[in-house]
Design a protein around this motif. Structure first.
Motif, PDB file in Angstrom:
ATOM      1  N   ASP A  55      35.050  23.925  48.750  1.00 12.31           N
ATOM      2  CA  ASP A  55      34.913  25.365  48.485  1.00 12.31           C
ATOM      3  C   ASP A  55      34.754  26.098  49.808  1.00 12.31           C
ATOM      4  N   SER A 114      38.302  24.302  37.208  1.00 15.57           N
ATOM      5  CA  SER A 114      37.117  23.451  37.158  1.00 15.57           C
ATOM      6  C   SER A 114      36.427  23.425  38.520  1.00 15.57           C
ATOM      7  N   LYS A 115      35.104  23.348  38.493  1.00 18.76           N
ATOM      8  CA  LYS A 115      34.339  23.289  39.745  1.00 18.76           C
ATOM      9  C   LYS A 115      34.493  21.929  40.405  1.00 18.76           C
ATOM     10  N   SER A 151      32.999  18.899  41.426  1.00 16.28           N
ATOM     11  CA  SER A 151      31.782  18.385  40.778  1.00 16.28           C
ATOM     12  C   SER A 151      30.965  17.413  41.615  1.00 16.28           C
TER      13      SER A 151
END
Length: 187
Positions: A113, A43-44, A46
């Motif tokens: 990230d 999952s990114k 968010s």
């Protein structure tokens, strides 16, 4: 693993400067409470951090590569637990144990990230995966260390009543609403 640009380090430093309780961070993958795994191939992340504009999320169990530590906290917490492997063996789950210890002692762990390129080169046939005996030993150590981590931090994670996944979920919702994550949150 290879960085794709030079922002990986400045972004990590900006997040540490913006969040004094943040003490351990990964740029790869992590366990984020009931929401499962976040990061590369999962999952990114968010939420963009309000203070830095960088995608960032508090998580409770980090996965190595790359890892960032606040030096003062690292020393205060006793550094990595060297009992997870014998010399020459893979240190599987050392980062899980340290991230849980980080939360246990009142600090925070997170993910952002890093934009690293992971598994560069012929990674599937080198290192611990290149030799069946070594790969078997890696699996054996991983199972043992996973059980050790669950036992050591049984109140925090590893069962349905565990508080840490719930706390990370609550902090994530709080952060996603634009609120600060620098204080504590009651469940």
């Amino acid at each position: 693993d290879v960085p794709s640009n030079s922002k990986w380090l400045t972004d990590a430093l900006a997040l540490f400067q913006a969040h004094p309780k943040l003490s351990f961070m990964t740029g790869y993958r992590a366990r984020a409470g009931a929401g499962g795994n976040v990061g590369l191939g999962r999952s990114k992340i968010s939420v963009k951090d309000k203070k830095t504009g960088i995608p960032f999320q508090l998580v409770y169990k980090l996965i190595a590569g790359p890892l960032f530590l606040r030096r003062s906290t690292f020393l205060d917490l006793g550094m990595f637990n060297m009992n997870f492997s014998c010399a020459g063996d893979p240190g599987i789950h050392f980062e899980y144990e340290y991230s849980l210890r980080t939360w246990f002692r009142g600090y925070q762990a997170g993910i952002y990230d890093s934009q690293f390129h992971h598994h560069v080169g012929d990674w599937s046939s080198t290192g611990t995966r290149a030799n069946k005996k070594v790969a078997s030993r890696r699996r054996e150590i991983g199972i043992r260390n996973s059980m050790n981590v669950k036992f050591m931090y049984r109140e925090l994670h590893g069962n349905n009543q565990a508080i840490l996944p719930k706390k990370c979920d609550a902090l994530h919702k709080h952060h996603a609403s634009g609120n600060s994550i620098d204080g504590d949150i009651e469940l």
